[in-house]
Write an enzyme that holds these catalytic residues in place. Structure first.
Site, PDB file in Angstrom:
ATOM      1  N   GLY A  44      22.518 -17.069  62.118  1.00 22.50           N
ATOM      2  CA  GLY A  44      23.451 -17.119  63.240  1.00 22.50           C
ATOM      3  C   GLY A  44      24.343 -18.335  63.200  1.00 22.50           C
ATOM      4  N   ASP A 317      35.560 -21.098  58.989  1.00 18.40           N
ATOM      5  CA  ASP A 317      36.054 -22.454  59.222  1.00 18.40           C
ATOM      6  C   ASP A 317      36.511 -23.159  57.953  1.00 18.40           C
ATOM      7  OD1 ASP A 317      35.213 -21.880  61.750  1.00 18.40           O
ATOM      8  OD2 ASP A 317      33.864 -23.592  61.966  1.00 18.40           O
ATOM      9  N   HIS A 449      41.746   0.157  89.980  1.00 20.35           N
ATOM     10  CA  HIS A 449      41.902  -0.699  91.170  1.00 20.35           C
ATOM     11  C   HIS A 449      40.616  -0.683  91.971  1.00 20.35           C
ATOM     12  CE1 HIS A 449      43.775  -2.520  94.705  1.00 20.35           C
ATOM     13  NE2 HIS A 449      43.177  -1.574  95.422  1.00 20.35           N
TER      14      HIS A 449
END
Length: 470
Positions: A44, A317, A449
């Site tokens: 993870g 990354d 709504h």
């Protein structure tokens, strides 16, 4: 190769079991590959263990505490003062949240017959690596394809070595108690989120930010809402502040910082440094491969994640672009598809970004200023949450939704949200930006709504020149 070491062969090896790595492993297995994943620490990765997930758990705990302390506006009175047992909070975060998710990922890898090997990978050449164990033993593997997903680590700055009461974001998530005084150095995503979380949990927080504005990736009118909320919580935000040094003892830590050429001191129980992250591409033997790095230590890749070494891919990354888990998810699927001969590519228009502050901030695509700088003629249509029935019923009326569309075709090129549910609402706008939808597409889509999502339809109506509730 080590003399006498027998090299085992694998089809596809993935280094790193974080969001990008484990998703790539699952997708590669689904596409028929025999996959091995190498992870030195936690299944993870940072996100599930010491990043995205546990930070949101602490943020949620802070919100619950604040709701328990003050719900008078709803007519709920005479509540006994709630008491925080932070050990229980941390146990819940670690075992009910983190362990549940990481355990689920481990089960998914097992389900897809992904071999999991614990250790650190070191490259020998374009088709060979060695996995070293903690006991200094190792095993060499030859592979047909490799996906590097090694992630990033916190940046350590001079004068603030991570030790004792000076912690990085990982240490900040695992404090043994809620500090009375907490200094956060760096007001980006991580710093601002955790500053808000600990303020909600009862800490007095001071943010030291080196630039003129916290959260520099968001527009000023969005950040102003966060600053307003910080002020209400007693959070002190000091900008243009340069952190110089720290001195700690058994009782706390003293931080020296400089503003406008003048040195000042502040004493705290802990200092958390969140000034950025650096890619984990060093000390793994990439120099023995044809993989090329940028000056920032990022790996150069093409649209499929392929490096200069044809059979080695890189994602997450350690490649260019925002260091976000959902970007790594997408890149992992693309790389796994490319290895399997699929015509995949990272051809997205924009990656959405979210900051879980109070209120939440989210953005995708271009701002009005960015669009105009790119030569586009655009309109920015804004709708306040104060005009949304669901937001009013939640007593969460601060904030707005803004839609950026071209003046000629009404094409959606960007959107910004500051307010309740921003982290969820941005997905619809990501579809719009990446799918080339226009304001009419959104305006003619019936939104239920009463929901927060109606702000999208309202802003789209305004973009078309037919505003309903403003």
């Amino acid at each position: 190769m080590v003399v006498g070491d027998f090299a085992e062969e694998r089809d596809t090896i993935i280094v790193g079991a974080g969001p990008g790595g484990y998703v790539a492993a699952i997708r590669a297995a689904e596409l028929g590959q025999k996959v091995m994943i190498v992870e030195k620490e936690h299944i993870g990765g940072v996100c599930l263990n010491v990043g995205c997930i546990p930070s949101k758990a602490l943020i949620s705990a802070g919100h619950r505490l604040q709701e328990a302390k003050d719900s008078k506006i709803f007519g709920i009175k005479n509540i006994q003062d709630p008491v925080l047992d932070f050990k229980v909070t941390q146990d819940w975060k670690d075992h009910q949240v983190v362990d549940r998710l990481t355990g689920g990922v481990a089960m998914l890898l097992k389900k897809h017959k992904v071999e999991v090997v614990t250790g650190e990978a070191y490259m020998h050449d374009n088709h060979t690596l060695r996995v070293m164990n903690g006991d200094h033993t190792g095993q060499t593997y030859k592979f047909e394809h490799l996906i590097l997903a090694t992630g990033s680590r916190p940046v350590e700055i001079p004068g603030f070595k991570f030790n004792g009461r000076v912690v990085d974001s990982t240490g900040g998530l695992n404090l043994p108690e809620v500090p009375k005084e907490l200094v956060v150095i760096g007001g980006g995503y991580i710093g601002s989120e955790l500053a808000g979380a600990y303020a909600n949990l009862g800490a007095h927080v001071t943010i030291l930010e080196g630039t003129p504005q916290i959260l520099p990736n968001f527009e000023k009118d969005m950040v102003q809402l966060v600053l307003k909320n910080f002020k209400a919580k007693g959070v002190d935000v000091v900008t243009n502040a340069m952190a110089k040094n720290s001195e700690q003892d058994d009782n706390g830590v003293t931080v020296t910082y400089e503003v406008d050429g003048k040195e000042q001191e502040i004493h705290a129980d802990y200092v958390m440094v969140t000034v950025g992250r650096r890619p984990n591409t060093d000390d793994m033997g990439l120099e023995y491969t044809d993989v090329k790095l940028t000056d920032r230590g990022l790996i150069e890749v093409d649209a499929q994640g392929r490096t200069a070494a044809e059979d080695i891919f890189a994602i997450g990354d350690i490649v260019a672009g925002p260091a976000l888990a959902h970007k790594a998810f997408a890149e992992g699927k693309v790389a796994a598809g490319a290895i399997s001969g699929k015509k995949t590519a990272n051809d997205y228009v924009s990656v959405p970004a979210v900051c879980f502050t109070d209120p939440e901030l989210a953005t995708v695509g271009m701002t009005k200023a960015e669009a105009e700088k790119a030569g586009l003629k655009v309109t920015a249509s804004k709708f306040p949450f104060a005009g949304n029935g669901r937001a009013i019923s939640l007593n969460s009326m601060d904030g707005f939704f803004r839609l950026v569309t071209t003046k000629d075709e009404g094409t959606v090129v960007g959107a910004q949200i500051a307010g309740p549910g921003a982290s969820d609402l941005i997905s619809e706008l990501s579809v719009a930006v990446n799918g080339g939808l226009n304001a009419e597409d959104l305006a003619l889509t019936i939104h239920p709504h009463p929901t927060l999502g109606e702000v999208v339809q309202e802003a789209a109506d305004a973009a078309m020149g037919y505003p309903t509730h403003i």
